[in-house]
Design an enzyme around this catalytic site. Structure first.
Site, short mmCIF file in Angstrom:
data_model
loop_
_atom_site.label_atom_id
_atom_site.label_comp_id
_atom_site.label_asym_id
_atom_site.label_seq_id
_atom_site.Cartn_x
_atom_site.Cartn_y
_atom_site.Cartn_z
N ARG A 1 0.94 -0.93 0.03
CA ARG A 1 0.25 -0.04 -0.02
C ARG A 1 1.10 1.73 0.05
NH1 ARG A 1 -0.97 2.39 5.13
NH2 ARG A 1 0.10 1.07 7.02
N LYS B 1 6.69 -13.68 1.60
CA LYS B 1 6.44 -14.66 0.94
C LYS B 1 7.67 -14.15 -1.29
CE LYS B 1 2.42 -12.90 2.08
NZ LYS B 1 1.27 -11.34 2.32
#
Length: 870
Positions: A604, A718
């Site tokens: 974000r 990730k």
């Protein structure tokens, strides 16, 4: 005579309606009664007729195709002649949901029988991603459904692409919550999630012709959601406004005001290779009194729907813009509506066990994911004192042994505060309770630290000012049994900065760390099946072995120097890059050089995450290449840079950053001198599904927050799990990743956390011109201001954040950042060594599984145990 009714009651629920809606036990209870011999009694009707009709799992190919066709005909009212991919997806999803419900029902019955202590995870966001692929993986039925759907003339991957991401979150907070639900079910822990069912998500991100972000409603529910189960029998009345009158002691009666209904929608959360299927319960706001027919007939059409619109607005959008008074009130309404409905449901479920309310903490643990659910603390006090007639001290003892608080930030501006007048108006009883909690708590603080008025002021739940404000982080801290940060550095900063006074008061044992984690099922096997298959083949292990125990990936270290394995590893990475390039070409119509290095930053948009520094770095690289001779350019490492992420609608500087990225891309990608060596893409409307394409394709990813500002991060985990190397500051979980994979496999830069405050002090009181401190950055800023990438005047507010205060230290870290990127270029030239770094990184990611993190919570915080469904 006839029956009469008060006209004002028309449209409101009657007592009979409320009784019918309430989710109550039948006469026989939730679990079977037993006779004198201990044999279970069947609750109603003919036992054989019931048992013959109870569905079982659909696991064989003919059953699967029959189930899908059944839903095509009976759920969709369609046939083979008029079925498209969307219809086939919906029928397949309903077929899979049938399997989930079989396990879900067994799980809930098992929990009711065993009555274990349960944990409830309260999060304003649950960034779930697509469900079909994940459900098939966890059920172990992906191959069977693939064959069955193929037999019916469709392709499973095409059907998966029909599913919209659930619009229930925005960033890492929501994705962490989703990973924890998956891991809880997979670890067979009795954990439910509670959130809100946002009708329009946060927003759908669009890019205007001038490059700026536009926000449109995210219509994720327009096609219906086959994964949710509406629970019309589970509704609670939630009150706002009104008056709170003291009646005796600390007790009060809250009456009047507005009442709305909270209706439950359940989503099944399947565990991996287990029957255990937990639940995510989402609340939708409904009007207590719906359509006002009298007003409509009188011609007052707006008033006819006013109550309905007011109620339904509460769960319309995630994070309404709080730059307006209406937006602030709506956010606070959301938080109370959600916590009040969740607690009503939790207390109702506990009371159905017939245990005394004093044993509530022995059977219930509630985790507050950030400060958003903090109103649950005064709400539980209200229930215990006003409704259960408990003495204040006993109620407070129950509360402080029930709640646990996860802090996600040390940024002062991100710690929630609510104006006292707003709270008094919207939730008058809760404001009374907060004042009472504060007075009693400060008396205890004063007793321990007599005369320390400054400490009292810092620890108070009420921040003085005009108006006064309620400090939600302070309330969450004193109302919880334990407080944790989400990475070792962050937890330490929590203890020595924002919670230092509370550590002095409660002792350090109340404050600890649980480093975030990610689920390897979605973030390895689901998003990167090629790599998962290669690991399984190489280690000669079934996938379940390392997907349930990520430490088994360390077996890859034996193959680091194996040329054949290196070649296969590189081929998987190349395949993932080509998949991303195909996505970009089909969605944006742009071709991507798949032989270049892929550099990705997906977060974000926020100043502390420093996407601004990244785009300034891209401009610096562009200017440098432009000045090179043709011979020098031949030595340049080709690079493709990807950005993705949303800016909050009211965050002007973040939105300017997106506009700059888009307009820089237009210049760079069309420049014949540089386009083969450097290209830039902003991928709009970032989502979990887009992340599943971007992450496996990365060569490097950027995690470049100002030191001490990023709590943990999970995207870093990730990327590394998928063999992407990390460029970052010494911040958040970057530190622990480097400890695991080795600092030689990470590219660190920038100042360290202890230096940050001193540097900010110098910026404020001893400023040095940017041209003198960092000429390279000054040149970039001047080029932007001069209009090289469009109207420079537009970007002045963004550029001035660096020129003037530079709170996030771009001028201090930029040279170090550029040097780190040079080291990346040099390392990437040695392809064999780069692949070795990639393999080592994946191999050492065992610590960062959400399975490990959720067990930390279960054992060290909630004190719950596995409740395996047999």
């Amino acid at each position: 005579m006839t029956s009469t009714i008060d006209p004002s009651a028309i449209g409101k629920p009657t007592k009979a309606d409320r009784a019918a809606r309430r989710h109550v036990r039948s006469l026989t209870g939730y679990t079977p009664e037993t006779d004198a011999t201990g044999k279970e009694k069947w609750p109603i009707g003919d036992e054989k007729a019931w048992k013959d009709g109870i569905p079982s799992l659909t696991t064989e190919l003919p059953q699967i195709t029959n189930s899908v066709v059944h839903h095509v005909h009976t759920s969709l009212a369609r046939q083979a002649y008029n079925l498209d991919n969307l219809g086939a997806y919906q029928a397949s999803a309903l077929s899979v949901r049938d399997n989930l419900l079989v396990n879900w029902n067994e799980t809930q019955l098992s929990y009711s029988r065993k009555a274990p202590k349960r944990a409830y995870y309260l999060s304003l966001e649950f960034l779930m991603g697509r469900t079909l692929d994940n459900a098939l993986l966890n059920l172990g039925l992906k191959q069977k459904y693939n064959e069955g759907i193929d037999k019916l003339g469709f392709n499973l991957e095409d059907l998966i692409d029909q599913e919209r991401d659930a619009g229930l979150g925005n960033g890492g907070l929501g994705r962490l919550a989703a990973c924890y639900l998956d891991s809880s079910a997979s670890q067979e822990l009795p954990v439910w999630g509670y959130g809100l069912r946002y009708k329009y998500g946060i927003f759908q991100q669009l890019i205007a012709p001038d490059g700026s972000q536009l926000e449109a409603p995210d219509p994720w529910l327009e096609r219906d959601n086959p994964w949710e189960l509406p629970r019309a029998d589970v509704t609670y009345q939630i009150r706002f406004y009104g008056h709170a009158e003291r009646v005796e002691g600390m007790k009060a009666i809250w009456h009047g005001g507005q009442e709305v209904l909270a209706m439950a929608y359940d989503t099944m959360i399947p565990g991996y290779e287990t029957k255990n299927t937990n639940n995510l319960r989402l609340w939708a706001s409904k009007p207590k009194r719906g359509f006002d027919l009298q007003s409509f007939n009188a011609g007052d059409y707006e008033r006819a729907v006013e109550a309905s619109n007011s109620a339904e607005a509460i769960t319309s959008v995630l994070y309404p813009n709080d730059h307006t008074t209406f937006g602030k009130e709506l956010r606070l309404k959301q938080q109370y509506f959600w916590t009040a409905a969740s607690l009503a449901d939790i207390v109702r479920r506990f009371k159905n066990t017939d245990k005394p309310i004093s044993e509530f903490p022995d059977y219930v643990a509630i985790q507050l994911n950030d400060t958003h659910p903090t109103l649950a603390i005064p709400e539980l006090m209200r229930i215990l004192v006003d409704e259960e007639d408990l003495p204040w001290d006993q109620a407070w003892d129950i509360v402080t042994n029930t709640f646990f608080f996860t802090n996600h930030t040390v940024l002062p501006e991100a710690l929630e505060k609510w104006p006292v007048p707003l709270l008094q108006n919207l939730l008058p009883r809760h404001m009374q309770i907060i004042f009472d909690i504060n007075l009693i708590f400060l008396q205890q603080v004063e007793k321990k630290f007599p005369g320390d008025k400054e400490k009292l002021a810092r620890m108070s739940l009420i921040e003085e000012g005009f108006p006064q404000s309620v400090r939600m982080a302070n309330l969450a801290c004193i109302g919880s049994r334990k407080v944790n940060g989400v990475a070792e550095l962050h937890s330490e900063l929590v203890r020595i900065t924002i919670m230092k006074d509370f550590v002095d008061f409660f002792g350090v044992s109340k404050f600890s760390n649980v480093t975030n984690g990610i689920t390897p099922r979605r973030w390895l096997d689901q998003c990167n099946p090629g790599l998962s298959n290669l690991i399984s083949e190489t280690l000669k292990l079934p996938k379940s072995a390392f997907l349930k125990d990520l430490f088994k990936l360390e077996g890859l270290l034996e193959y680091v120097d194996n040329p054949a394995f290196q070649k296969k590893w590189a081929a998987v990475k190349q395949s993932n890059k080509e998949r991303l390039a195909h996505y970009v070409e089909t969605t944006l119509g742009l071709k991507v050089n798949t032989r270049a290095m892929f550099d990705v930053q997906i977060k974000r948009l926020h100043e502390y995450k420093r996407q601004t520094m990244n785009i300034f770095g891209v401009i610096h690289r562009y200017l440098t290449i432009k000045e090179m001779s043709p011979e020098e350019r031949k030595k340049v490492n080709p690079k493709v840079v990807f950005f993705a992420g949303k800016a909050a609608p009211g965050y002007y500087i973040a939105k300017l950053t997106i506009r700059l990225i888009v307009n820089v891309a237009r210049i760079i990608n069309s420049d014949p001198d540089t386009k083969d060596l450097l290209s830039l893409y902003f991928l709009p409307d970032y989502s979990v599904s887009l992340a599943e394409v971007l992450i496996p394709a990365s060569d490097i990813s950027q995690h470049i927050s100002t030191a001490g500002t990023e709590a943990s991060g999970t995207s870093n985990m990730k990327f590394c799990l998928n063999g992407g190397l990390l460029v970052g500051t010494v911040d958040g979980a970057n530190i622990e990743i480097a400890e695991e994979v080795g600092e030689s496999n990470v590219f660190f830069f920038g100042h360290l956390t202890p230096a940050v405050e001193e540097l900010r002090y110098k910026h404020m009181y001893h400023p040095v011109p940017i041209e003198q401190k960092c000429p390279a950055l000054a040149r970039v800023i001047n080029e932007v201001a001069a209009g090289r990438f469009g109207d420079g005047g537009v970007y002045e507010p963004l550029l001035n954040t660096v020129r003037q205060s530079d709170y996030y230290l771009l001028t201090e870290d930029f040279d170090s950042y550029i040097q780190a990127l040079k080291l990346v270029d040099e390392a990437y030239q040695d392809r064999t060594e780069w692949i070795k770094k990639s393999i080592r990184t994946t191999a050492k990611m065992g610590k960062f599984s959400s399975d490990r993190a959720i067990q930390d919570y279960a054992q060290e915080y909630w004190n719950i145990e596995s409740a395996k469904v047999e």
